[in-house]
Design a protein around this motif. Sequence first.
Motif, PDB file in Angstrom:
ATOM      1  N   TYR A 178      12.072   8.272   1.488  1.00  0.00           N
ATOM      2  CA  TYR A 178      10.782   8.352   0.793  1.00  0.00           C
ATOM      3  C   TYR A 178      10.401   7.008   0.192  1.00  0.00           C
ATOM      4  N   ALA A 179      11.377   6.272  -0.343  1.00  0.00           N
ATOM      5  CA  ALA A 179      11.074   4.942  -0.866  1.00  0.00           C
ATOM      6  C   ALA A 179      10.652   3.994   0.249  1.00  0.00           C
ATOM      7  N   ALA A 180      11.104   4.242   1.477  1.00  0.00           N
ATOM      8  CA  ALA A 180      10.675   3.449   2.627  1.00  0.00           C
ATOM      9  C   ALA A 180       9.290   3.848   3.109  1.00  0.00           C
ATOM     10  N   ASN A 181       8.689   4.839   2.448  1.00  0.00           N
ATOM     11  CA  ASN A 181       7.372   5.357   2.831  1.00  0.00           C
ATOM     12  C   ASN A 181       7.406   5.992   4.215  1.00  0.00           C
ATOM     13  N   GLN A 182       8.507   6.680   4.499  1.00  0.00           N
ATOM     14  CA  GLN A 182       8.669   7.368   5.778  1.00  0.00           C
ATOM     15  C   GLN A 182       9.029   8.832   5.522  1.00  0.00           C
ATOM     16  N   LEU A 236      13.345  17.722  -4.897  1.00  0.00           N
ATOM     17  CA  LEU A 236      12.715  17.134  -6.072  1.00  0.00           C
ATOM     18  C   LEU A 236      12.092  15.788  -5.732  1.00  0.00           C
ATOM     19  N   TRP A 237      12.835  14.943  -5.000  1.00  0.00           N
ATOM     20  CA  TRP A 237      12.314  13.621  -4.652  1.00  0.00           C
ATOM     21  C   TRP A 237      11.056  13.718  -3.808  1.00  0.00           C
ATOM     22  N   ARG A 238      11.038  14.666  -2.890  1.00  0.00           N
ATOM     23  CA  ARG A 238       9.861  14.813  -2.026  1.00  0.00           C
ATOM     24  C   ARG A 238       8.605  14.986  -2.875  1.00  0.00           C
ATOM     25  N   SER A 264       9.661 -10.956   0.299  1.00  0.00           N
ATOM     26  CA  SER A 264       8.503 -10.087   0.083  1.00  0.00           C
ATOM     27  C   SER A 264       8.762  -8.719   0.672  1.00  0.00           C
ATOM     28  N   PHE A 265       7.951  -7.757   0.264  1.00  0.00           N
ATOM     29  CA  PHE A 265       7.979  -6.425   0.867  1.00  0.00           C
ATOM     30  C   PHE A 265       6.579  -5.854   0.816  1.00  0.00           C
ATOM     31  N   ARG A 266       6.318  -4.905   1.698  1.00  0.00           N
ATOM     32  CA  ARG A 266       5.001  -4.280   1.726  1.00  0.00           C
ATOM     33  C   ARG A 266       5.146  -2.764   1.816  1.00  0.00           C
ATOM     34  N   GLN A 267       4.380  -2.096   0.980  1.00  0.00           N
ATOM     35  CA  GLN A 267       4.206  -0.650   0.995  1.00  0.00           C
ATOM     36  C   GLN A 267       5.502   0.139   0.903  1.00  0.00           C
ATOM     37  N   LEU A 268       6.446  -0.320   0.080  1.00  0.00           N
ATOM     38  CA  LEU A 268       7.519   0.570  -0.331  1.00  0.00           C
ATOM     39  C   LEU A 268       6.932   1.552  -1.335  1.00  0.00           C
ATOM     40  N   ARG A 269       7.488   2.741  -1.368  1.00  0.00           N
ATOM     41  CA  ARG A 269       6.894   3.818  -2.174  1.00  0.00           C
ATOM     42  C   ARG A 269       7.676   4.019  -3.465  1.00  0.00           C
ATOM     43  N   ALA A 270       6.937   4.188  -4.548  1.00  0.00           N
ATOM     44  CA  ALA A 270       7.525   4.481  -5.846  1.00  0.00           C
ATOM     45  C   ALA A 270       7.193   5.912  -6.240  1.00  0.00           C
ATOM     46  N   ALA A 271       8.014   6.487  -7.097  1.00  0.00           N
ATOM     47  CA  ALA A 271       7.742   7.823  -7.609  1.00  0.00           C
ATOM     48  C   ALA A 271       6.368   7.845  -8.271  1.00  0.00           C
ATOM     49  N   GLY A 272       5.692   8.970  -8.140  1.00  0.00           N
ATOM     50  CA  GLY A 272       4.325   9.079  -8.621  1.00  0.00           C
ATOM     51  C   GLY A 272       3.305   8.930  -7.511  1.00  0.00           C
ATOM     52  N   GLY A 273       3.772   8.547  -6.318  1.00  0.00           N
ATOM     53  CA  GLY A 273       2.858   8.391  -5.193  1.00  0.00           C
ATOM     54  C   GLY A 273       2.158   7.051  -5.170  1.00  0.00           C
ATOM     55  N   PHE A 274       2.918   5.961  -5.397  1.00  0.00           N
ATOM     56  CA  PHE A 274       2.348   4.611  -5.385  1.00  0.00           C
ATOM     57  C   PHE A 274       3.001   3.781  -4.282  1.00  0.00           C
ATOM     58  N   PHE A 307       4.421   3.458  12.827  1.00  0.00           N
ATOM     59  CA  PHE A 307       5.606   3.653  11.987  1.00  0.00           C
ATOM     60  C   PHE A 307       5.883   2.401  11.170  1.00  0.00           C
ATOM     61  N   TRP A 308       5.914   1.245  11.815  1.00  0.00           N
ATOM     62  CA  TRP A 308       6.301   0.023  11.114  1.00  0.00           C
ATOM     63  C   TRP A 308       5.169  -0.573  10.297  1.00  0.00           C
ATOM     64  N   GLU A 309       3.951  -0.091  10.495  1.00  0.00           N
ATOM     65  CA  GLU A 309       2.868  -0.489   9.604  1.00  0.00           C
ATOM     66  C   GLU A 309       2.989   0.175   8.245  1.00  0.00           C
ATOM     67  N   ARG A 310       3.786   1.230   8.162  1.00  0.00           N
ATOM     68  CA  ARG A 310       3.907   1.958   6.899  1.00  0.00           C
ATOM     69  C   ARG A 310       4.667   1.162   5.851  1.00  0.00           C
ATOM     70  N   SER A 311       5.609   0.321   6.285  1.00  0.00           N
ATOM     71  CA  SER A 311       6.375  -0.471   5.317  1.00  0.00           C
ATOM     72  C   SER A 311       7.094  -1.593   6.041  1.00  0.00           C
ATOM     73  N   GLY A 312       7.549  -2.590   5.287  1.00  0.00           N
ATOM     74  CA  GLY A 312       8.288  -3.697   5.865  1.00  0.00           C
ATOM     75  C   GLY A 312       8.850  -4.580   4.773  1.00  0.00           C
ATOM     76  N   ILE A 313       9.856  -5.380   5.129  1.00  0.00           N
ATOM     77  CA  ILE A 313      10.438  -6.330   4.190  1.00  0.00           C
ATOM     78  C   ILE A 313      10.619  -7.664   4.893  1.00  0.00           C
ATOM     79  N   SER A 314      10.719  -8.739   4.121  1.00  0.00           N
ATOM     80  CA  SER A 314      10.964 -10.069   4.667  1.00  0.00           C
ATOM     81  C   SER A 314      11.940 -10.801   3.757  1.00  0.00           C
TER      82      SER A 314
END
Length: 817
Positions: free
Chosen positions: A403-407, A474-476, A741-751, A335-342
């Motif tokens: 979804y922006a948290a990649n969860q 829609l966001w999904r 820093s942050f890692r693997q937050l999700r943006a619209a478009g699937g990035f 779960f926590w490998e999916r995203s994180g912030i510092s």
Amino acid sequence: MKSHIIEIDHSVEVPEDGLLLGNGDLSCSFLQRPGCLVWRLGKGDVWDRRVAYELDPKPAHIDELTRGIRDERWCCGPYGGEVKALNGAADPERMREICRGVPPSHLTRGYPCPKPAGELLLHYPPGMDGMRITQKLNIERAELEAVCRWPNGVALAVKAFIAPKNNLLAVCWRLTGYDRRRAMGEAYVPPVYFTLRRTADRPPAEYAAEYESARKPIFPAFRLGGEPMQPPTVEQLSRGRYYIEQHLPPEPTYPDGFRCGITPAGDGTGVTPWPDSPRIAALDFIPEPGTAAGELAVAVETGASRDELREKLRRLLPLSIAAEAKANRRAARRFWERSGISIPGDPLAEEAWYANLHARRIACRRGKLPPGLAFPSTVGDYSLWHGDFHMNYNFQQPFYGDYAANQPEIGDSYFEAMKPMLQMGKLIAERYYRSSGAFIQLSGYPLLAQDDLLGCAPMGRMVYATGWAGHQYLWRYQYTRDRKFLREEGYPVLKLLAQFYLDFLKEEPDGRFHAFPSNQGEDGFTGNPEAYRDLPQILLHIRFALTAAEYAAAELDADPEFRALCRDRIDRLADMKQCASVPRRAVDNWEDVTEAIDEQSNRTRPWSEVLGPRGDLFPPEFLGFDGNIRQFADPEPPAYADPDFYTCRWYAGKLPSVWLIELRNRCYRAGRDWKHIRGMLAKWRMPNGLLRAMAPAMYGFMGAYTESTGIVAPLQETLLEGYGEVIRVFPHAPPSWGDVSFRQLRAAGGFLVSAERRKGRVRRVTVKAVADGGGTVKLADPFGRRQVFSSNLPAERSNGIFQAKLRKNQVWELVCR
């Protein structure tokens, strides 16, 4: 991976303050009572689903409402009270029935409402004073540890977790320094033993009286009546094995009732049932004499029948605690490998993100019913607002950041709650609006509705919630580009919501389509018909719902005629009318209010002023709740900086939405405003890291409210603005955060986007395409005039934008040295 620890160095007295564990279905809150440690259990589908339809008048029909507002000119406050008709009422009694705010059953019955599943108590050695406790939650391991110490040298250490898929709470314990010769009493009293119990609900009137005596009475006193659920019972699971069963009352959703069962796992050794009691069903687990350490697992399940419940419990009994502990750590790590912030420069901000996303994880999971207003392990016998799915941001707000948290597995639980809302919505549309589609009511529950559960005006006839309910679908799709989801789940619902609006809108001689009648927000009726025509909140959500359905159909290349109809209504939708708000208190002179409305009733604003930077698909709730946000302005200090603003004194629950409105409309200035936000986070923070929604001095302790976990969304948007066509990194991160820093937050478009800022400069940005087919990413230049390197794709600027076409799973990294 860095560990985030929530530590409490004192006793916790109420469930809402306790450290939380859970797997998205089963959850618990850890607290203490005299002589024992308590794990209070909750499960999202444990509800008393009874509805006292017989107490309520027939829900309001749109024809009645139209006549009352247009012809008789009704006046009333939003929550009931005095009602009058300026032109006289043909049926005064029916007018009073309709304009009562909420139906009688809401005030005079404690149900429907969520229920706790039960409690596990660990009794520690009696007769020792001066206990001190330290309790810690390791978020990345999803484990809780607590150590109790006494001045005489005795110590009790416990560890606990909830299995990731199987509904098991596991507790391991160890007692040191205990001398049995200090025991009080001649008979053998074990120094540590467990009780698993479910206590019968108190009668609603008794609960209401106790609640009223313990708080400032800002609401009219509860007048709760009705019968409580039948008491829980101890039942036999198999030879020598017992479980506690709470039978939830029969009603149309479950004609034979619904059952919740709890039992100790293992072989049943050492488990004894309590004697029959009219109030408590309990099982004791007593270790063998001389035992100084041990473990216990508790199984919790629900079922529509006793046979189903027993079968589910039996499947859990032989599971290994050691194996489930390993599975729990693996699941938490994934779960926590999916995203994180510092944010080392401001630990409060970082801790708020982790604590609240952890809370989202423990209560929400794809395919499982999410909580309503409060976390299931923190609710009482009865709940304010019945613990409902409150559809004017309270229920939606917690999902904003998932979804922006990649969860996405958390965000998808929204759709489980929407199933009963849509069932009732179709019924309301057909019976009371002569409409197709679905009308989303302001309030709902996880049950098969036989009629409109709210049905009164003004609160139950506001049409804006219908559009608001669709944004998650829609966001999904926007964040995942999952066409299968859009085809099978998203578009069918978006189409239903749009169909209701297509029927609700009426063409008038000016050739435009108008929305009448409906109030907005939580306003009452003023006697001026024009105050309920083409209101900002209503038209914004109508426009959004029609555009979202048209967009989804186009993405699937489906329903060309429906798309054309939506486009025609969008193009010919009336302009909005501004109106004064109705005072939310008793009004002595309705004529004064009517004059104030008349002064503003003909003011209109073009759509270009209110559609926001994302155009028609920009969710209206982020334009401001009345569509009146100052776009791209540099306003005076924002609302939450005003010491008289209500969020600072009694209610912090709306803070995530207020902050998002400021962020998305470019009104937020990090250097100026963060100190105010930070002050609110510090003021309203509970011991477990969540934010208290409402002041206990006014509302008492009513459970941990889920709406405040929505703080995840604006915290993320200070780091990544990923909802539009252009991605921006660190758009609102204040300088005081330092090296962030942050890692693997999700943006619209699937990035998936990762970035780091050191010494005030962005040094690295990484983008990974995860949607099928990849996509074109646009990144606003965060580097300024510095030279940028990219190892695999060109890094060329054009008008301040980097752009690249990525295949699925391709990574694009930009580095500035």
